[in-house]
Design a protein around this motif. Structure first.
Motif, PDB file in Angstrom:
ATOM      1  N   GLU A 299       0.821  -1.206   0.000  1.00  0.00           N
ATOM      2  CA  GLU A 299       0.000   0.000   0.000  1.00  0.00           C
ATOM      3  C   GLU A 299       0.859   1.262   0.000  1.00  0.00           C
ATOM      4  O   GLU A 299       0.482   2.278  -0.590  1.00  0.00           O
ATOM      5  N   GLU A 300       2.027   1.197   0.644  1.00  0.00           N
ATOM      6  CA  GLU A 300       2.940   2.344   0.622  1.00  0.00           C
ATOM      7  C   GLU A 300       3.440   2.596  -0.794  1.00  0.00           C
ATOM      8  O   GLU A 300       3.505   3.746  -1.257  1.00  0.00           O
ATOM      9  N   ARG A 303       0.598   4.131  -2.851  1.00  0.00           N
ATOM     10  CA  ARG A 303       0.396   5.560  -2.547  1.00  0.00           C
ATOM     11  C   ARG A 303       1.454   6.410  -3.243  1.00  0.00           C
ATOM     12  O   ARG A 303       1.168   7.488  -3.769  1.00  0.00           O
TER      13      ARG A 303
END
Length: 312
Positions: A299-300, A303
């Protein structure tokens, strides 16, 4: 009766301190209890280990030889505890597999997080194609593997991690030359003779063909790159177009400044990344911890990719 690990630890403490009293304090027992354990150890081995002098102790020749083995056995026992620690949460040793189109992007972020949580965690990583990883997990050579779905092996279970969308990638000039008036950019409208893919055996190549509604037969341009880095470098220099997974964008756009990307119209094509393990694997928390770490790392990256500029 066999020698116990407790007796070995008492004997090593005695050898190190050269004193029954100090050894007893170190191992947190009374002096008579420690002395009794040393005597029992000598009886079981059938030899005297310690010369008991008025003001000191000395190891006998047998004692010196036993000390070397005692230290090694205690070290081996500690290693065994670390290995077994995997069954008590994410600790000890971890044998992890990752497919090549995920490993170079996810691992640097995920392994940093894992090591920050436990510096003693012994992580062994194997990068291999999906088929090999499925076999290695099923046969116990790996504890788990990160790959994209679907996985059909009946003895395995997949824990979904994150959705990794595909984007169109090419050189800045090539993407600028595409019809910007096109209202909807869909994979199945891409020029087939310009699409470059990974070599056969990579599941990402098959997924790209599927979302583009294509097969390998009859395609006029397919250089069969062995890695996404090679593929990104080729299309950045104008050798066609390709589909890249979103988690690769922070790395590949930094390595190839001429690489440009465009997102597809919703619903965007994507692959589902998952953590795969054996159904029979005991779990008292380690799988959840590992899955959470891999999910957060993915998810990092997503993003970060969302903040990258698109082709104008």
């Amino acid at each position: 009766m066999d020698i116990t690990l407790r007796q070995l630890s008492y004997f090593v403490a005695l050898a190190d301190t050269q004193s029954f009293n100090m050894a007893a304090t170190r191992v947190n027992v009374s002096q008579p209890a420690l002395s009794q354990q040393i005597k029992e150890m000598e009886q079981r081995l059938g030899t005297i280990l310690v010369e008991r002098l008025p003001r000191e102790i000395r190891l006998t020749r047998s004692g010196q030889a036993v000390l070397v083995r005692a230290r090694q056995l205690l070290a081996d026992a500690q290693d065994l505890r670390r290995v077994a620690g995997l069954g008590r949460g994410l600790a000890g040793a971890l044998r992890l597999g990752v497919i090549p189109t995920i490993a170079p992007y996810l691992l640097p972020v995920a392994l940093t997080r894992l090591k920050a949580a436990d510096l003693t965690l012994d992580i062994r990583v194997r990068e291999a194609m999906t088929g090999q990883l499925v076999t290695d997990v099923a046969e116990g050579r790996l504890d788990a593997a990160v790959m994209s779905l679907p996985i059909t092996a009946p003895t395995l279970r997949a824990i979904p991690l994150f959705r990794d969308r595909f984007v169109l990638a090419g050189s800045r000039s090539r993407l600028a030359g595409m019809d910007r008036a096109q209202e909807h950019l869909r994979p199945d409208t891409l020029p087939q003779d310009q699409l470059l893919l990974l070599d056969e055996g990579h599941c990402l190549a098959d997924q790209a063909l599927e979302v583009c509604g294509m097969g390998r037969d009859g395609r006029s341009l397919d250089l069969g790159a062995s890695s996404l880095s090679t593929l990104s470098g080729l299309v950045a220099q104008g050798f066609g177009l390709t589909l890249l997974p979103e988690i690769s964008l922070p790395t590949e756009t930094r390595a190839a400044p001429e690489l440009a990307t465009r997102r597809f119209t919703a619903p965007e094509p994507a692959r589902q990344v998952a953590l795969v393990h054996r159904l029979s694997t005991p779990d008292d928390g380690w799988l959840g911890e590992l899955a959470d770490t891999m999910r957060e790392a993915g998810e990092e990256l997503i993003r970060h990719a969302a903040g990258l500029p698109q082709a104008a």
